[in-house]
Design an enzyme around this catalytic site. Structure first.
Site, PDB file in Angstrom:
ATOM      1  N   THR A   1       0.817  -1.212   0.000  1.00 53.01           N
ATOM      2  CA  THR A   1       0.000   0.000   0.000  1.00 53.01           C
ATOM      3  C   THR A   1       0.852   1.263   0.000  1.00 53.01           C
ATOM      4  O   THR A   1       2.044   1.238   0.286  1.00 53.01           O
ATOM      5  CB  THR A   1      -0.945   0.029   1.222  1.00 53.01           C
ATOM      6  N   ASP A   2       0.192   2.372  -0.310  1.00 53.51           N
ATOM      7  CA  ASP A   2       0.852   3.680  -0.252  1.00 53.51           C
ATOM      8  C   ASP A   2       0.308   4.453   0.955  1.00 53.51           C
ATOM      9  O   ASP A   2      -0.416   3.900   1.777  1.00 53.51           O
ATOM     10  CB  ASP A   2       0.665   4.455  -1.559  1.00 53.51           C
ATOM     11  N   PHE A   3       0.627   5.697   1.044  1.00 56.33           N
ATOM     12  CA  PHE A   3       0.222   6.523   2.192  1.00 56.33           C
ATOM     13  C   PHE A   3      -1.294   6.600   2.374  1.00 56.33           C
ATOM     14  O   PHE A   3      -1.781   6.880   3.457  1.00 56.33           O
ATOM     15  CB  PHE A   3       0.801   7.938   2.053  1.00 56.33           C
TER      16      PHE A   3
END
Length: 141
Positions: free
Chosen positions: A25-27
């Site tokens: 995942t990203d932020f």
């Protein structure tokens, strides 16, 4: 219960389970776009393995598959802890290349789609025709 590496259904579609981890995942907690490529790559490898085609054996013969072209559509985001299923099916095998259609699904809903053209290369990086034993295993017809 899922089998490690997935399994091929009576419909000829290979299904491979994928869990989304934090590292995917990203932020925003959505799956980072490049992680989908990894999910699809793992599913393609297991699709080949389910057809008794192993990268290590190909390499010993001086052969390797390479992705020549890929089109991907991100329809809906996947999130941390999602359980996904990568579906892979062969749609064409000709000459040195073959085409796979792949989807990622969450609860039977498609969230990402990809069309992949792969080519068989020799140890010099040149395309070579699929050997009959590979074509026989991969050709959907």
């Amino acid at each position: 219960m899922s089998v490690f590496g997935g399994e091929i259904g009576a419909d000829g579609i290979h299904r491979f389970p994928v869990r989304v981890y934090f590292e995917d995942t990203d932020f925003s907690t959505n799956v980072y776009h490049a992680a989908y490529l990894k999910f699809f790559e793992r599913a393609r490898t297991e699709f080949l393995r389910a057809h008794d085609i192993h990268h290590s054996e190909l390499i010993a013969e001086g052969l390797a598959f390479a992705v020549r072209e890929m089109t991907i559509s991100y329809d809906k985001p996947a999130h941390i802890d999602d359980l996904l299923v990568a579906r892979t099916i062969m749609t064409k095998a000709a000459g040195a290349s073959f085409v796979l259609e792949q989807t990622l699904e969450r609860n039977q809903e498609t969230i990402c789609r990809a069309s992949v053209v792969a080519v068989l290369l020799n140890d010099k990086g040149r395309p070579v025709r699929l050997p009959a034993r590979l074509r026989g295993l991969l050709d959907p017809n």
